[in-house]
Write an enzyme that holds these catalytic residues in place. Sequence first.
Site, PDB file in Angstrom:
ATOM      1  N   ASP A 226      51.136  52.263  70.209  1.00 18.08           N
ATOM      2  CA  ASP A 226      50.486  51.133  69.545  1.00 18.08           C
ATOM      3  C   ASP A 226      51.522  50.196  68.935  1.00 18.08           C
ATOM      4  O   ASP A 226      52.412  50.630  68.204  1.00 18.08           O
ATOM      5  CB  ASP A 226      49.536  51.637  68.455  1.00 18.08           C
ATOM      6  CG  ASP A 226      48.361  52.408  69.029  1.00 18.08           C
ATOM      7  OD1 ASP A 226      47.638  51.831  69.855  1.00 18.08           O
ATOM      8  OD2 ASP A 226      48.177  53.579  68.663  1.00 18.08           O
TER       9      ASP A 226
ATOM     10  N   ASP B  49      57.080  54.233  71.257  1.00 16.33           N
ATOM     11  CA  ASP B  49      55.796  54.291  70.572  1.00 16.33           C
ATOM     12  C   ASP B  49      54.746  53.622  71.462  1.00 16.33           C
ATOM     13  O   ASP B  49      55.082  52.872  72.390  1.00 16.33           O
ATOM     14  CB  ASP B  49      55.920  53.572  69.223  1.00 16.33           C
ATOM     15  CG  ASP B  49      54.658  53.663  68.405  1.00 16.33           C
ATOM     16  OD1 ASP B  49      53.993  54.712  68.438  1.00 16.33           O
ATOM     17  OD2 ASP B  49      54.321  52.673  67.722  1.00 16.33           O
TER      18      ASP B  49
END
EC number: 3.1.3.-
Length: 275
Positions: A12, A10
């Site tokens: 963020d 991922d």
Amino acid sequence: MTVNISYLTDMDGVLIKEGEMIPGADRFLQSLTDNNVEFMVLTNNSIFTPRDLSARLKTSGLDIPPERIWTSATATAHFLKSQVKEGTAYVVGESGLTTALHTAGWILTDANPEFVVLGETRTYSFEAITTAINLILGGARFICTNPDVTGPSPSGILPATGSVAALITAATGAEPYYIGKPNPVMMRSALNTIGAHSEHTVMIGDRMDTDVKSGLEAGLSTVLVRSGISDDAEIRRYPFRPTHVINSIADLADCWDDPFGDGAFHVPDEQQFTD
């Protein structure tokens, strides 16, 4: 001994937070690059193109080429192309989504499209939403890039794709098909793009409800980092668990080849030709 490992991570909460690089993210990614490890950075953000995000990440100190970034928009375009090679769609969204669909060979139109595709935008238009509703009532199929109901902004929380999708569903009775996390379709398309196998891939994320869930459902090993929104209390809320929990991605920078300390991704040289 050969290392057979790939990574999906991922963006963020794992690599950056509030526009700043999370310490150690650059070392981890450099380790992967130096050792020719396949990886893809995932984000449910459909506003920006991978090229846009690459430039933004560079200002944070992370040099990630566009081809290593997989957005919910690119995943949506990949999915739609697998359904209809050259289809038509009415799009509510920004350049990240429209560019992905154009690149996939799709035509964007409001004249009897096969699909209505809803993505993220900072300025949802009531007129565009009304058009989408009427097209769906007329028979267009309903696709959304991601189910997130809110998103951050400098001025506070903004309604996101999931919230607007709920409005359209209330008006039409049509439930959308969401492509982005936690749908494992997004993980599978990213894996196919880098030529990786789920059995030899690790998903790194900061959310139990999207990152860990989608990794689990796609058959990946999962690592949850505490540098984003999840803590131990959050983990206990769910009936499933990540494979491993760490403080931040910095903890993997020096053990990228053996993230769980069990040698699971080490393959004896004589076996690599028989698998």
